[in-house]
Design a protein around this motif. Structure first.
Motif, PDB file in Angstrom:
ATOM      1  N   PRO A 140       0.817  -1.220   0.000  1.00  0.00           N
ATOM      2  CA  PRO A 140       0.000   0.000   0.000  1.00  0.00           C
ATOM      3  C   PRO A 140       0.846   1.264   0.000  1.00  0.00           C
ATOM      4  O   PRO A 140       0.466   2.267  -0.614  1.00  0.00           O
ATOM      5  N   ALA A 141       1.986   1.221   0.689  1.00  0.00           N
ATOM      6  CA  ALA A 141       2.831   2.415   0.741  1.00  0.00           C
ATOM      7  C   ALA A 141       3.312   2.815  -0.647  1.00  0.00           C
ATOM      8  O   ALA A 141       3.312   4.004  -1.012  1.00  0.00           O
ATOM      9  N   ALA A 142       3.713   1.819  -1.453  1.00  0.00           N
ATOM     10  CA  ALA A 142       4.195   2.119  -2.802  1.00  0.00           C
ATOM     11  C   ALA A 142       3.067   2.646  -3.682  1.00  0.00           C
ATOM     12  O   ALA A 142       3.260   3.614  -4.432  1.00  0.00           O
ATOM     13  N   ARG A 143       1.913   2.034  -3.598  1.00  0.00           N
ATOM     14  CA  ARG A 143       0.781   2.482  -4.408  1.00  0.00           C
ATOM     15  C   ARG A 143       0.336   3.896  -3.999  1.00  0.00           C
ATOM     16  O   ARG A 143       0.004   4.722  -4.844  1.00  0.00           O
ATOM     17  N   PHE A 144       0.296   4.142  -2.683  1.00  0.00           N
ATOM     18  CA  PHE A 144      -0.159   5.450  -2.202  1.00  0.00           C
ATOM     19  C   PHE A 144       0.839   6.543  -2.586  1.00  0.00           C
ATOM     20  O   PHE A 144       0.447   7.653  -2.958  1.00  0.00           O
ATOM     21  N   LYS A 145       2.126   6.220  -2.531  1.00  0.00           N
ATOM     22  CA  LYS A 145       3.145   7.195  -2.919  1.00  0.00           C
ATOM     23  C   LYS A 145       3.008   7.546  -4.398  1.00  0.00           C
ATOM     24  O   LYS A 145       3.148   8.726  -4.787  1.00  0.00           O
ATOM     25  N   ALA A 146       2.722   6.538  -5.218  1.00  0.00           N
ATOM     26  CA  ALA A 146       2.545   6.800  -6.644  1.00  0.00           C
ATOM     27  C   ALA A 146       1.331   7.688  -6.897  1.00  0.00           C
ATOM     28  O   ALA A 146       1.364   8.592  -7.729  1.00  0.00           O
ATOM     29  N   GLU A 147       0.249   7.440  -6.157  1.00  0.00           N
ATOM     30  CA  GLU A 147      -0.940   8.285  -6.299  1.00  0.00           C
ATOM     31  C   GLU A 147      -0.669   9.696  -5.772  1.00  0.00           C
ATOM     32  O   GLU A 147      -1.153  10.687  -6.330  1.00  0.00           O
ATOM     33  N   HIS A 148       0.105   9.793  -4.724  1.00  0.00           N
ATOM     34  CA  HIS A 148       0.402  11.094  -4.112  1.00  0.00           C
ATOM     35  C   HIS A 148       1.194  11.965  -5.060  1.00  0.00           C
ATOM     36  O   HIS A 148       0.968  13.189  -5.155  1.00  0.00           O
ATOM     37  N   THR A 149       2.144  11.357  -5.789  1.00  0.00           N
ATOM     38  CA  THR A 149       2.973  12.121  -6.709  1.00  0.00           C
ATOM     39  C   THR A 149       2.379  12.237  -8.103  1.00  0.00           C
ATOM     40  O   THR A 149       2.980  12.846  -8.980  1.00  0.00           O
ATOM     41  N   GLY A 150       1.226  11.585  -8.291  1.00  0.00           N
ATOM     42  CA  GLY A 150       0.570  11.650  -9.594  1.00  0.00           C
ATOM     43  C   GLY A 150       1.165  10.731 -10.615  1.00  0.00           C
ATOM     44  O   GLY A 150       0.989  10.923 -11.820  1.00  0.00           O
ATOM     45  N   GLN A 151       1.905   9.681 -10.165  1.00  0.00           N
ATOM     46  CA  GLN A 151       2.527   8.728 -11.080  1.00  0.00           C
ATOM     47  C   GLN A 151       2.013   7.342 -10.819  1.00  0.00           C
ATOM     48  O   GLN A 151       2.744   6.368 -10.660  1.00  0.00           O
ATOM     49  N   ALA A 152       0.698   7.217 -10.716  1.00  0.00           N
ATOM     50  CA  ALA A 152       0.070   5.921 -10.412  1.00  0.00           C
ATOM     51  C   ALA A 152       0.301   4.948 -11.539  1.00  0.00           C
ATOM     52  O   ALA A 152       0.233   5.306 -12.719  1.00  0.00           O
ATOM     53  N   PRO A 153       0.598   3.680 -11.228  1.00  0.00           N
ATOM     54  CA  PRO A 153       0.803   2.669 -12.280  1.00  0.00           C
ATOM     55  C   PRO A 153      -0.486   2.373 -13.000  1.00  0.00           C
ATOM     56  O   PRO A 153      -1.577   2.495 -12.442  1.00  0.00           O
ATOM     57  N   ALA A 154      -0.353   1.973 -14.254  1.00  0.00           N
ATOM     58  CA  ALA A 154      -1.544   1.648 -15.042  1.00  0.00           C
ATOM     59  C   ALA A 154      -2.188   0.397 -14.515  1.00  0.00           C
ATOM     60  O   ALA A 154      -1.519  -0.527 -14.042  1.00  0.00           O
ATOM     61  N   LEU A 155      -3.515   0.319 -14.616  1.00  0.00           N
ATOM     62  CA  LEU A 155      -4.250  -0.860 -14.167  1.00  0.00           C
ATOM     63  C   LEU A 155      -3.947  -2.013 -15.088  1.00  0.00           C
ATOM     64  O   LEU A 155      -3.921  -1.878 -16.306  1.00  0.00           O
ATOM     65  N   ARG A 156      -3.817  -3.201 -14.512  1.00  0.00           N
ATOM     66  CA  ARG A 156      -3.521  -4.404 -15.316  1.00  0.00           C
ATOM     67  C   ARG A 156      -4.817  -5.089 -15.672  1.00  0.00           C
ATOM     68  O   ARG A 156      -5.740  -5.095 -14.909  1.00  0.00           O
TER      69      ARG A 156
END
Length: 398
Positions: free
Chosen positions: A382-398
Motif C-alpha cells: 500500500p505504501a508504494a501504491r499510495f506514494k505513486a498516487e500522491h505524486t501523480g505517477q500511479a501505475p496503469a491498471l492491469r
C-alpha cells in the motif's frame, strides 16, 4: 500382485457353478440340474445356500477396474504398445480416456522411453500412499522463511503471494495459504509449531465460524448522507481518495484509536486517542490526518453510524471531504476498513489499554502495515501504491 491364479479344480468348479445357475434360470429344478451336471444334490443345495437361495443376476464384466489403472490394464497397455497401437486406440480398447493413457505413459516411461507395466504399477501404488510428508516439514528453507514472516504478523496469503513474486522460477518455494493454516490449526505435525498460531490476526489456535453480527440501535446522527448516495467511483476503486474510517476501542471503552483506510491503494492511517473518543476528539484527529493530503486524495469518507461522527458536518466544512454513512449492522459496506482494523488488532489486542502506546510506536505499526504486500494489489505494498498516487505517477491498471 497381478491377481490370483486359479487351479484347474477351481476353474472347473467355477464353470460348473455358472452352468448350474444358467439351468436354474431356465426353470430346471435343483435335482434335475445336478443330474445333468453330474454332481450330488447336496452340492447344488450348498450353492443355493451360499447365494441365500437367490439366483444371482447376470452381470456384465466391468470395463475398467475403477478410478485407477490396475496391473492387468497396465499389462494390456504394454502389449498394445508393442503391437504399434496409438494412445487413442489403446484408450478405446481399455474403455479409458485418451488423456489417462497419455498421463500414464508420461509418468512411468523410463529414460529410454520404455514402458514397464510391473514397475509402473509398483510406482503408482507408492505415489498413492498416504499420508505423505508435509511440505513444510520436508523443506527446511521454506519452513524458516514462513516462520520469519509469521513473526512479522504476515498473513498466510501475504506470505504465499510474496514468495510467488520473489521466487518466480523456484517451485520448491511455492505453497498455498491453506497449507500454512492447516500446519498451524491442526494437531498433526505439519512442520510449524502451534505457537505461531498466535501470530495470526485472530490469535486463535482453532478455526471459528463467522456467525456473529453486530446488533443494537444506539443514537441517531443528524443530517446523515447514506452510502447509497456515495459516488460510484468509490465503489469501483478506480479512483484514489475514497476513505473508510472507524474506531478501535481499548479496555473499558476509555482509550481508542481512529483508523482510516484508502480504498484503492489500501493505505491505512492510525491516530491514537489516549484520553477519549468523543465527537470533538475524533473530528480533530480526522482534520489533522486529512490536512497532510493533497486535494485529489480527499474525495469521500465512509463511516459507520457511531456517535463519534456526530460532528461530521464540521469535518466536511474544515477538510472538504463529504462523509457518507453505512447502514446499521453492515460492516461489509466498509470492508477495507474492517480488514485494516483486524490487521491493527494484531498489534493492539482487544481488552488492552491503548493509551500506553506512544506516537512513535503507533507510527511504526502503521509503517509496518503499509509495507506488507496485499493480494488485491498484486502483492505490491500500500505504501508504494499510495506514494505513486500522491505524486501523480500511479501505475496503469492491469
Amino acid at each position: 500382485m497381478l491377481g490370483a491364479v486359479l487351479s484347474e479344480a477351481q476353474q472347473y468348479r467355477a464353470a460348473r457353478a455358472q452352468k448350474y445357475w444358467q439351468l436354474m434360470r431356465n426353470g430346471v429344478s435343483n435335482a434335475e440340474a445336478c443330474r445333468l451336471l453330474g454332481m450330488h444334490r447336496r452340492t447344488g443345495t450348498q450353492l443355493r445356500q451360499a447365494s441365500n437361495f437367490q439366483i444371482p443376476p447376470i452381470t456384465a464384466p466391468a470395463v475398467t477396474a475403477g478410478r485407477y489403472l490396475d496391473a492387468r490394464e497396465r499389462l494390456r497397455i504394454a502389449d498394445l504398445l508393442r503391437l504399434g497401437h496409438s494412445m487413442r486406440r489403446i484408450a478405446v480398447e481399455l474403455g479409458r480416456h485418451a488423456s489417462t493413457i497419455k498421463r500414464e505413459l508420461d509418468r512411468h516411461r523410463d529414460a529410454q522411453g520404455v514402458y514397464l507395466p510391473r514397475t509402473a504399477d509398483h510406482d503408482a501404488r507408492l505415489q498413492r500412499a498416504r499420508p505423505k510428508v508435509h511440505k513444510l516439514a520436508a523443506n527446511t528453507r521454506l519452513r524458516t522463511l514462513v516462520q520469519r514472516k509469521l513473526n512479522r504478523f504476515w498473513s498466510p496469503d501475504e506470505i504465499c503471494g510474496w514468495m510467488k513474486k520473489t521466487y518466480p522460477d523456484d517451485q520448491t518455494m511455492r505453497l498455498c495459504p491453506e497449507t500454512i493454516y492447516r500446519a498451524l490449526l491442526l494437531r498433526e505435525d505439519h512442520g510449524l509449531h502451534q505457537r505461531y498460531a498466535t501470530k495470526l490476526r485472530t490469535g486463535r489456535r482453532i478455526r471459528k465460524t463467522r456467525w456473529r453480527t453486530r446488533i443494537g440501535q444506539g443514537s441517531r446522527i443528524r443530517n446523515m448522507t447514506m452510502i447509497g448516495q456515495r459516488p460510484a467511483e468509490a465503489e469501483t476503486r478506480l479512483e484514489a481518495g475514497h476513505w473508510e474510517g472507524d474506531l478501535i476501542v481499548g479496555v473499558g471503552s476509555v482509550s481508542a484509536m481512529m483508523t482510516l483506510r484508502e480504498r484503492k491503494t489500501q493505505y491505512g492511517i492510525i491516530v491514537n486517542l489516549p484520553l477519549d473518543h468523543t465527537a470533538a476528539s475524533v473530528t480533530a484527529a480526522a482534520i489533522s490526518a486529512f490536512a497532510k493530503l493533497p486535494t485529489h486524495l480527499k474525495r469521500t469518507l465512509t463511516w459507520d453510524q457511531g456517535v463519534e461522527m456526530a460532528s461530521h458536518e464540521e469535518l466536511t466544512k474544515k477538510t472538504g471531504v463529504p462523509v457518507y454513512f453505512a447502514e446499521r449492522s453492515s460492516p461489509w459496506q466498509r470492508g477495507a476498513n474492517e480488514n485494516f482494523n483486524g490487521l491493527a488488532r494484531q498489534y493492539f489486542p482487544k481488552g488492552t489499554n491503548l493509551a500506553v502506546h506512544s506516537v512513535e510506536h503507533v507510527s511504526h505499526v502503521m509503517r509496518e502495515l503499509n509495507e506488507r504486500p496485499r493480494k488485491t494489489l498484486d502483492y505490491d505494498t500500500p505504501a508504494a501504491r499510495f506514494k505513486a498516487e500522491h505524486t501523480g505517477q500511479a501505475p496503469a491498471l492491469r
